[in-house]
Design a protein around this motif. Structure first.
Motif, PDB file in Angstrom:
ATOM      1  N   LEU A  86       0.827  -1.210   0.000  1.00 16.28           N
ATOM      2  CA  LEU A  86       0.000   0.000   0.000  1.00 16.28           C
ATOM      3  C   LEU A  86       0.862   1.260   0.000  1.00 16.28           C
ATOM      4  O   LEU A  86       0.492   2.278  -0.593  1.00 16.28           O
ATOM      5  CB  LEU A  86      -0.945  -0.032   1.207  1.00 16.28           C
ATOM      6  N   GLU A  87       2.041   1.167   0.642  1.00 13.05           N
ATOM      7  CA  GLU A  87       2.952   2.321   0.621  1.00 13.05           C
ATOM      8  C   GLU A  87       3.477   2.593  -0.789  1.00 13.05           C
ATOM      9  O   GLU A  87       3.728   3.744  -1.146  1.00 13.05           O
ATOM     10  CB  GLU A  87       4.110   2.095   1.606  1.00 13.05           C
ATOM     11  N   LEU A  88       3.610   1.541  -1.580  1.00 17.82           N
ATOM     12  CA  LEU A  88       4.023   1.744  -2.977  1.00 17.82           C
ATOM     13  C   LEU A  88       2.958   2.569  -3.720  1.00 17.82           C
ATOM     14  O   LEU A  88       3.276   3.383  -4.583  1.00 17.82           O
ATOM     15  CB  LEU A  88       4.238   0.403  -3.685  1.00 17.82           C
ATOM     16  N   VAL A  89       1.693   2.330  -3.392  1.00 12.85           N
ATOM     17  CA  VAL A  89       0.616   3.110  -4.019  1.00 12.85           C
ATOM     18  C   VAL A  89       0.667   4.552  -3.510  1.00 12.85           C
ATOM     19  O   VAL A  89       0.562   5.510  -4.281  1.00 12.85           O
ATOM     20  CB  VAL A  89      -0.764   2.482  -3.716  1.00 12.85           C
ATOM     21  N   LYS A  90       0.871   4.697  -2.214  1.00 12.05           N
ATOM     22  CA  LYS A  90       0.953   6.026  -1.592  1.00 12.05           C
ATOM     23  C   LYS A  90       2.056   6.861  -2.253  1.00 12.05           C
ATOM     24  O   LYS A  90       1.862   8.040  -2.561  1.00 12.05           O
ATOM     25  CB  LYS A  90       1.246   5.830  -0.090  1.00 12.05           C
TER      26      LYS A  90
END
Lengths: 341, 341
Positions: A86-90
């Motif tokens: 999810l941090e990659l999306v962020k």
């Protein structure tokens, strides 16, 4: 355009994820970042990815397991594959996140990492129900056990955008799940939600019951997370009871066994109807980012389909469309309310 | 011991009722009073009842039809067959009332004519769900869309007595329908009902989901009338979707048609599993009298089974047992609450 895929999500992780990622990369040209334990993923990938497809690995040391309690587990394992993905999306490294893991875990991590779309009161879990002639988007199916009418209105707007933009249904028919079709039927929540949906500008078809839902008469069905979850689990359980009893009865004699063999194409029809891998994954709607959750039993084909759905949502600019629709419909409603009431 | 039977209830009234009454009188020795239009019933009965079975007619000039709105119709047609039949119970001429008509109409008339058992907050509609290995009593399935925890506690007590005394299940397993098995899962209503059921002295097995219900792990499942109705209608709709799709797929080729012919005994198994006429009827629990409602599609055999169930309830002294159980369990709870909390 890359999609972050939780490599440690499905019941048989990471094999379905690795295979599904390679299939999606090859067949659909999707770039996939497998998020999970590097030491397990890289050796396997280097053996399988002989054609150097655009599948890479992002290391995440922890795994949020199916049996884990989402909140505790996310706290104890901050570097779990969901959080890292999810941090990659962020950060914008990936445009969507896909997981076949613990749904509560994905929701919790998504809320923490990406947060809600501004103005959204509660994000919803969705499910794609197999119905006559296709699928129906049902939400909420479990994130919010107790809801207020405004939540259901927002679910309806978000579900409608999803059905239109990703499932390509023009003017999606939105139904309100109730214990009777007539206006005025329902519990307090349904009775208070009904007028909001009438004024919403959505293609609201009124109250729907199980009959209308499974007959394919609605594209989107809204309900609170408690009722939606009961409907989902009951439907699955009834389908399982019928198919189990039928299977046992077919195995009871040589005559029925032979009949089953001849009738196999018809049974395959049923299997296909009930197979979640056809759908791939369903979105978390209301999260400020594209997040999809697939079934724990996902195989490689299911993972590929999940990546396909996420890819379609990216191409359809889903998030922007949801933001715009919420802004438009909710402000319409605010301006129209004083006149109409 | 006579049972009043609404002769104008089922979709094809009065023929299934007349035939079913004669079957029950002959096979089970039950005395039946057919309540309905004398001019239609008596000529037919005199032709059919050649053995002078104990089946008589009580005249009721009006019919409350399936499409009628219960409250309005009951007002406009005060001498409808339901009202007249229920008055026979009130007067003691009959010991139970059975109808395959409009459920809301039966409930409304029953409340008006017989009223509630003293202490019962809300009577409940019940349904007998087909589950693995038998049936499960589910209540409420539609009388009370919005419930309070005390209502669900009373449903649990009444359902448990019914399962024990009429369905002959010793120490009935009572489950609370929820969106998760763990204690603490559920909406506000479930969370508040759970501790009441723990302290109730019933054989409370905790929260149950669709899986446990259809796997036959509970004898009684309690829920609010909204959720129960959604579960009932969704389950029926899923079963219909699966059997319809299967039937169509089986008719698609000569090969599958032949397979279907050979596999027929297995399909009969499914038909029997889903056939409401096996069950006959389900009780209205909380009404101060024995009242049973059968499926609108009831045929003669279903009516006979409905009369059989009502007869068993009379023999089991159901009403007295429910009254006693409510008194005992609710007073237990009152005395135990201060100590335990």
């Amino acid at each position: 355009m890359a999609i972050a895929l939780d490599a440690m999500g499905s019941d048989h992780y990471p094999e379905p994820e690795i295979q599904g990622a390679l299939m999606a990369a090859e067949a659909l040209g999707i770039e996939v970042i497998l998020v999970g334990d590097q030491s397990r993923l890289e050796p396997r990938l280097s053996v399988l990815n002989t054609r150097n497809l655009p599948v890479s690995v992002e290391h995440a040391p922890d795994v949020l397991e199916m049996a884990d309690k989402p909140v505790e587990a996310a706290r104890l394992k901050p570097r779990n594959s969901m959080a890292v993905g999810l941090e990659l999306v962020k950060k914008g490294t990936a445009e969507a996140f896909v997981s076949a893991g613990n749904t509560g875990g994905v929701m919790f991590n998504a809320l923490r990492v990406l947060g809600r779309i501004p103005g959204v009161a509660r994000p919803a879990l969705t499910a794609m129900f197999p119905v006559r002639g296709g699928h129906c988007v049902v939400l909420d199916i479990g994130a919010n056990a107790d809801c207020r009418p405004e939540f259901l209105l927002q679910f309806a707007i978000m579900g409608s955008v999803y059905a239109e933009k990703v499932l390509h249904k023009p003017q999606p028919r939105v139904g309100l799940l109730s214990n009777g079709e007539e206006p005025g039927k329902g519990n307090q929540l349904v009775k208070e939600t009904y007028p909001l949906l009438v004024k919403s500008g959505l293609n609201f078809i009124g109250n729907v019951e199980g009959k209308e839902v499974f007959n394919g008469e609605a594209d989107v069905v809204v309900t609170d997370g408690f009722t939606g979850n009961i409907m989902l689990k009951s439907s699955e359980a009834v389908a399982k009871l019928i198919t189990d009893v039928l299977r046992e009865a077919l195995m009871a004699s040589w005559r029925t066994k032979l009949g089953a063999l001849l009738a196999k194409p018809a049974f395959n029809h049923i299997r296909k109807l009930l197979d979640p891998s056809e759908v791939g994954a369903a979105p978390l709607l209301g999260i400020d980012g594209l997040v999809f959750v697939g079934h724990g039993r996902s195989d490689a084909r299911a993972i590929m389909n999940a990546l396909r759905v996420a890819h379609e949502a990216i191409q359809a600019n889903l998030l922007v469309n949801i933001r715009d629709a919420l802004k438009e419909k909710l402000s319409n409603l605010e301006t129209s309310t004083p006149e109409n009431s």
